[in-house]
Design a protein around this motif. Structure first.
Motif, PDB file in Angstrom:
ATOM      1  N   UNK A  71       0.834  -1.196   0.000  1.00  0.00           N
ATOM      2  CA  UNK A  71       0.000   0.000   0.000  1.00  0.00           C
ATOM      3  C   UNK A  71       0.870   1.248   0.000  1.00  0.00           C
ATOM      4  N   UNK A  98      -1.349  -6.261  -5.096  1.00  0.00           N
ATOM      5  CA  UNK A  98      -2.327  -6.071  -4.023  1.00  0.00           C
ATOM      6  C   UNK A  98      -3.568  -6.900  -4.303  1.00  0.00           C
ATOM      7  N   UNK A 112     -17.104  -0.174   1.997  1.00  0.00           N
ATOM      8  CA  UNK A 112     -17.869   0.853   1.273  1.00  0.00           C
ATOM      9  C   UNK A 112     -19.242   0.958   1.915  1.00  0.00           C
TER      10      UNK A 112
ATOM     11  N   UNK B 318     -11.163   8.465   0.199  1.00  0.00           N
ATOM     12  CA  UNK B 318     -11.054   7.212   0.966  1.00  0.00           C
ATOM     13  C   UNK B 318     -11.512   6.025   0.131  1.00  0.00           C
ATOM     14  N   UNK B 319     -12.609   6.246  -0.593  1.00  0.00           N
ATOM     15  CA  UNK B 319     -13.106   5.167  -1.445  1.00  0.00           C
ATOM     16  C   UNK B 319     -12.072   4.823  -2.511  1.00  0.00           C
ATOM     17  N   UNK B 322      -9.348   2.926  -0.934  1.00  0.00           N
ATOM     18  CA  UNK B 322      -9.769   1.554  -0.650  1.00  0.00           C
ATOM     19  C   UNK B 322      -9.756   0.712  -1.920  1.00  0.00           C
ATOM     20  N   UNK B 323     -10.315   1.289  -2.980  1.00  0.00           N
ATOM     21  CA  UNK B 323     -10.339   0.546  -4.243  1.00  0.00           C
ATOM     22  C   UNK B 323      -8.925   0.256  -4.725  1.00  0.00           C
ATOM     23  N   UNK B 324      -8.047   1.254  -4.595  1.00  0.00           N
ATOM     24  CA  UNK B 324      -6.664   1.014  -5.018  1.00  0.00           C
ATOM     25  C   UNK B 324      -6.029  -0.064  -4.140  1.00  0.00           C
ATOM     26  N   UNK B 325      -6.327  -0.036  -2.839  1.00  0.00           N
ATOM     27  CA  UNK B 325      -5.732  -1.032  -1.948  1.00  0.00           C
ATOM     28  C   UNK B 325      -6.224  -2.437  -2.292  1.00  0.00           C
ATOM     29  N   UNK B 326      -7.371  -2.526  -2.940  1.00  0.00           N
ATOM     30  CA  UNK B 326      -7.898  -3.840  -3.305  1.00  0.00           C
ATOM     31  C   UNK B 326      -7.507  -4.237  -4.722  1.00  0.00           C
ATOM     32  N   UNK B 405      -2.366   4.314  -2.177  1.00  0.00           N
ATOM     33  CA  UNK B 405      -3.592   3.882  -1.508  1.00  0.00           C
ATOM     34  C   UNK B 405      -3.636   4.298  -0.038  1.00  0.00           C
ATOM     35  N   UNK B 409      -6.341   6.550   1.816  1.00  0.00           N
ATOM     36  CA  UNK B 409      -7.137   5.965   2.903  1.00  0.00           C
ATOM     37  C   UNK B 409      -7.038   6.791   4.175  1.00  0.00           C
TER      38      UNK B 409
END
Ligand SMILES: Nc1ncnc2c1ncn2[C@@H]1O[C@H](COP(=O)(O)OP(=O)(O)O)[C@@H](O)[C@H]1O
Ligand SMILES: [Mg+2]
Lengths: 243, 412
Positions: A71, A98, A112, B318-319, B322-326, B405, B409
């Motif tokens: 990250x 990731x 979400x 944040x979204x 989060x999406x990038x972290x996933x 990310x 976040x």
């Protein structure tokens, strides 16, 4: 552990080593001062290990986890994941890693809010390019694994803290990652719920999942076979225990 | 992430963020509809002027030999006085031209003035009396719905017959059949032989308040001194032939008037070109200023959209993290926002087109402006509106997509 190899720059890790960091540093340039969150961390974690990372607040645990979870990128040093050197990969390749290799569970769940449990768990599969039907099947299966088969259409605000963290764990598992990372996953939960969540992790480990978890609490760390302690951005102790 | 996934996601997000979405949608909608409506007004007035107005006044492929131009915007008094001193157009001029032209044409004499027409105790005032020869009806494209036009024979013998404009017929006869009845023009009885179809009005001028009589009938004394014409109308088959006829007519007139090569014409060969040129000036202004204003307002609307999207992105950083972290790549995030603003812009543009066309029809119906939908403005408006919506919608997301990310976040 017996098989720890002494790693030098230029080496490649042994095949069983999933995570290898070598002299990993992370500095934050805050303008007036340079915060050295990690000052040269070298650890090796093997397949199917259950490792607890401990240490006082501010010792660099989260920074290390973020680096391991791709990250964040290190200031210097090497990071090898599954035999691939990831410390100098570009943005898109990190995104792929990731997505495929890492399941990350945050202290604050990071779900979400608009989406129901099933959609939250589906998210990584969207970026993996799976078809909608395939995604739904796998997401449903992951939710069943964490005991939430009957809560799939609930939004996060309709779930308890423990249930939210289960959704987050299901999301972390859904891509069948090489490692499951958790940064204080029970930090926002009461002790009963915490031990339930810890049971989930222990069960996953028994099923063969490699787990690295940051925690403050000794009794939680007791679940782990190995405890790495950080202090001031350095590894202070690294002990295996009798399981 | 394939595009259809991005669109599915976009629809979900748009549904979830109704207020923000509707603001962006409104921006595109207002921009597109006002662009179309304003272009349509400009276009409608334009077409009206070039097609209907000029054609009604002059006729297609037609020129008029006159003492002075018919349509004269802002001429100085001195010019006007000079025009009035020119010799008038005579019957003999018309005959000479008719004989001299080698191009196939149809021609007509025309002289007009305002008169009062009566029937029994009914009166129609301020009626344009036109004393014309028989081909006048063809040149002016007058559609006779009842009866017939007068013939060449009737014209030459000066038979007192009249063809009425629709308004005159209605005024004098109401619902009674007008044919065969006798109206009085300047005290002389005229037999009604035809009525022209209703034409309405042109830029506020009524088009049905006229009477056409043979040029050599008694009423000719009401419109001009003996032997004098207001205009000699010449209609050719094509623009090219019209120009040829014009240059022949010019030569004939110059020699009849004994003009030396250096002398200017003391007559005009008037076409709809003058009025069209005059109009083109105004229409250029209309066609650049109005859409210009709208484009500016569209861009302002776009900036509003961008700010809304910037706020949305800040809220959604944040979204994005989060999406990038996933596993979302930068382009996945951009695609998501692109799909979102494209969907909004497309809906806004479609609604804008519908409203723009509706507005145009409404303006056409309720106001004297002859608005007419211009297809280019529909395309331009849609592209412009959607483009603004998309560009200003995606740009803010490019910033968030670039963050690490964890940095995204961490933002509150
Ligand atoms: N984004 C950041 N910017 C600046 N300093 C940071 C940032 N993240 C962490 N730090 C600093 O790095 C050090 C280690 O932080 P962290 O890894 O979060 O510790 P822990 O998780 O062990 O509490 C702390 O001194 C913290 O203030
Ligand atoms: Mg921490």
């Amino acid at each position: 552990m017996s098989t720890v190899q002494l790693f030098r720059t230029g080496d490649t890790p042994l095949p069983d080593v999933i995570i290898l960091t070598h002299k990993l540093t992370r500095e934050y340039d805050m303008g007036s001062e340079l915060v050295r969150a990690l000052r040269g961390v070298s650890v090796q974690i093997q397949k199917n290990e259950y490792v607890a990372v401990m240490g006082p607040s501010g010792s660099g645990k989260s920074t290390l986890m973020n680096l391991i979870g791709c990250l964040d990128t290190p200031t210097s040093g090497e990071y090898w994941l599954n035999g691939q050197k990831v410390s100098d990969l570009a943005d898109d390749e990190l995104a792929r890693i990731r997505n495929k290799e890492i399941g990350f569970v945050f202290q604050t769940f990071n779900l979400l809010p608009r989406a129901d449990a099933l959609h939250n768990v589906e998210l990584p599969l969207i970026y993996a390019g799976l078809s909608a039907r395939n995604r739904r099947e796998r997401a449903a299966h992951a939710l069943q694994r964490v005991g939430l088969g009957d809560r799939m259409d609930h939004k996060p605000n309709e779930l308890s803290g423990g249930q939210r963290q289960r959704v987050a764990i299901a999301r972390a598992l859904v891509n069948e990652p090489s490692i499951l990372l958790a940064d204080e996953p029970t930090g926002n939960l009461d002790s009963t719920t915490s031990s339930e969540i810890m049971d989930v992790f222990r069960e996953l480990h028994h099923q063969g999942q490699t787990v690295v978890m940051v925690t403050h609490e000794q009794d939680i760390a007791a679940h782990a076979a190995r405890v790495i302690t950080l202090r001031d951005g350095l590894v202070a102790t690294d002990q295996a225990r009798a399981a | 992430m394939p595009f259809y996934e991005a669109f599915r996601l976009a629809i979900q997000t748009i549904r979830a963020q109704k207020l923000k979405s509707s603001f962006s949608l409104l921006g595109v909608f207002v921009g597109v509809s006002s662009l179309i409506a304003s272009c349509s007004i400009a276009n409608g007035v334009d077409r009206y002027m070039t097609e209907k107005f000029a054609q009604t006044l002059y006729g297609v492929n037609t020129f008029q030999l006159r003492r002075q131009p018919m349509f004269v915007p802002n001429v100085p008094d001195s010019v006007w006085r000079a025009w009035r001193r020119r010799p008038r157009i005579r019957f003999s001029d018309a005959d000479a031209i008719t004989k001299g032209l080698t191009v196939p044409v149809i021609t007509a004499w025309q002289s007009s003035d305002q008169v009062t027409v009566t029937f029994a105790n009914k009166e129609a005032r301020d009626i344009e009396l036109t004393a014309a020869s028989e081909r006048y009806f063809d040149i002016k494209n007058l559609d006779i719905v009842i009866g017939r036009p007068f013939t060449g024979e009737e014209n030459r013998s000066g038979v007192p017959v009249a063809v009425l404009g629709d308004a005159v017929s209605k005024r004098l006869f109401a619902d009674r059949p007008p044919l065969g009845r006798s109206v009085r023009i300047g005290g002389v009885p005229y037999r009604v032989i035809g009525v022209v179809a209703h034409q309405g009005s042109l830029m506020g001028f009524p088009l049905d308040r006229f009477v056409v009589v043979p040029a050599l009938s008694p009423a000719q004394n009401l419109v001009n001194p003996p032997g004098i014409l207001d205009a000699f109308l010449v209609k050719a088959h094509s623009d090219l032939e019209m120009r040829e006829a014009m240059s022949q007519a010019e030569g004939i007139m110059r020699s009849r008037r004994h003009l030396r090569p250096k002398q200017d014409n003391n007559f005009v060969l008037d076409t709809s070109e003058g009025i069209q040129r005059f109009w083109a000036g105004i229409s250029n202004i209309l066609n650049t200023v109005i859409p210009g204003i709208v484009v500016v307002s569209l861009v302002i609307g776009g900036i509003v959209i961008m700010n809304i999207m910037l706020m949305a992105v800040a809220e959604r950083t944040r979204e994005i993290g989060l999406r990038k972290s996933l596993g979302a790549r930068r382009r996945d995030v951009l695609r998501q926002f692109l799909a979102e603003s494209t969907a909004i812009a497309a809906v806004g543009a479609v609604l804008g087109i519908i409203a723009g066309i509706g507005l145009t029809l409404l303006i056409n119906k309720l106001s004297p402006l002859p608005a007419s939908v211009s297809p280019t403005s529909v395309v331009f408006g849609a592209l412009m509106g959607a483009g603004v919506g998309i560009v200003f919608g995606v740009y803010p997301a490019t910033r968030a997509a670039r963050l690490d990310p964890i940095a995204a976040l961490r933002q509150e």
